[in-house]
Design an enzyme around this catalytic site. Structure first.
Site, PDB file in Angstrom:
ATOM      1  N   ASP A   7       0.888  -1.169   0.000  1.00  0.00           N
ATOM      2  CA  ASP A   7       0.000   0.000   0.000  1.00  0.00           C
ATOM      3  C   ASP A   7       0.920   1.212   0.000  1.00  0.00           C
ATOM      4  O   ASP A   7       1.436   1.603   1.045  1.00  0.00           O
ATOM      5  CB  ASP A   7      -0.888  -0.016   1.245  1.00  0.00           C
ATOM      6  CG  ASP A   7      -1.885   1.139   1.244  1.00  0.00           C
ATOM      7  OD1 ASP A   7      -2.301   1.564   0.150  1.00  0.00           O
ATOM      8  OD2 ASP A   7      -2.229   1.625   2.335  1.00  0.00           O
ATOM      9  N   GLU A  68      -1.119  -1.170  -4.955  1.00  0.00           N
ATOM     10  CA  GLU A  68      -2.357  -0.420  -5.192  1.00  0.00           C
ATOM     11  C   GLU A  68      -2.188   0.493  -6.397  1.00  0.00           C
ATOM     12  O   GLU A  68      -1.186   1.204  -6.518  1.00  0.00           O
ATOM     13  CB  GLU A  68      -2.742   0.411  -3.961  1.00  0.00           C
ATOM     14  CG  GLU A  68      -4.116   1.037  -4.131  1.00  0.00           C
ATOM     15  CD  GLU A  68      -4.570   1.785  -2.891  1.00  0.00           C
ATOM     16  OE1 GLU A  68      -4.724   1.145  -1.834  1.00  0.00           O
ATOM     17  OE2 GLU A  68      -4.761   3.012  -2.979  1.00  0.00           O
ATOM     18  N   ASP A 141      -2.690   1.171   6.858  1.00  0.00           N
ATOM     19  CA  ASP A 141      -1.861   0.891   5.676  1.00  0.00           C
ATOM     20  C   ASP A 141      -1.368  -0.558   5.682  1.00  0.00           C
ATOM     21  O   ASP A 141      -1.214  -1.176   4.634  1.00  0.00           O
ATOM     22  CB  ASP A 141      -0.652   1.829   5.637  1.00  0.00           C
ATOM     23  CG  ASP A 141      -1.049   3.266   5.929  1.00  0.00           C
ATOM     24  OD1 ASP A 141      -1.179   4.040   4.983  1.00  0.00           O
ATOM     25  OD2 ASP A 141      -1.253   3.573   7.111  1.00  0.00           O
TER      26      ASP A 141
END
Lengths: 174, 174
Positions: A7, A68, A141
């Site tokens: 992330d 991501e 996260d």
């Protein structure tokens, strides 16, 4: 299959390693966050993120990396840092010849909760349940990085099978 | 002072090396472009850009690197590639301990043409004149990389002097 989920972020870059296969129980191998100081220059921060990701790749030896996918319709300052951190993650994985897959936030949410519009708490709760953890990983996260890895194990493999089927159909004698 | 200017982009990453100092004639040491194929994956493209920039840093040994500052108000797809390529450039320079400076497009235009709203042709014409070239460097990304290096030699040094003056004033006995 072992997947590293990333992330990306300049301040906190979430990392999560998950072992699994579709239809089998998932197992968390590692979770954590690479942090960099906001008062460091962007160069020093990107170098720190590169070192952190390299150390995780060395230690956990994933077979694939899920990052991501960044969109630029969000906050201008945040999205630039996110794009830069994601570039470093993609670079580290690609340099080693590891396959990299990008998943959008809504794909990840849909994969782990069934809804592409789920909130952070719902994602954290499902990650906790799917990996049979005692509590949701923190910060968010870290939980998101695990969700990315789970999404990839389920979606990536399905996509791989679909692509194989399409390829077999396109080249029936191949 | 030798500066490498980088006009970041996934498809064409402009690179230009300029030697100079404020008040002295400028000299172009090298100019070129790292190109990557649009049908390669983003990982392979970032790896190719990293290799290209590393080769230029090895060969030309700049003392500083000037990279165009990316804003996200432009085209969504383009800006993401630009942000990713710029992250690779910043990373390569910072890993070697080279100072990296970001300059906005309007700062660069103002430095070489006197106007922050100059067009590509005007920037190309001034780069050609300032470096005493026979023709404007092509493609435009290559000319822009040289303009970034020139901007940095003029602005960066002025900023450095200003910072020294401020520091000296803040610590008069230091």
């Amino acid at each position: 299959m072992r997947v590293l989920g990333v992330d990306p972020g300049l301040t906190r870059c979430g990392l999560g390693v998950v072992d699994g296969a579709p239809g089998r129980p998932l197992r968390m191998a590692a979770v954590g966050v690479v942090r960099t100081a906001a008062d460091d220059g962007v160069g020093a921060r990107l170098v720190a993120i590169e070192r952190g990701i390299e150390a995780w790749l060395d230690e956990h030896r994933p077979e694939a990396v899920a990052v991501e996918r960044v969109f630029s319709q969000h906050n201008v300052r945040t999205v630039m840092g996110t794009a830069q951190a994601s570039a470093v993650a993609i670079l580290c994985a690609s340099r080693r010849g590891l396959p990299v897959h990008l998943h959008t936030p809504s794909e990840v949410k849909a994969a782990v909760t069934g809804s592409g519009r789920a909130d952070k708490a719902q994602v954290g709760a499902m990650v906790t349940r799917l990996l049979r953890l005692d509590a949701p990983p923190k910060p968010a996260d870290a939980a998101d990085a695990l969700a990315l890895a789970i999404c990839h194990i389920w979606r990536g493999t399905a996509t791989g099978r679909l692509q194989q089927a399409v390829a077999a159909h396109a080249h029936p004698r191949g």
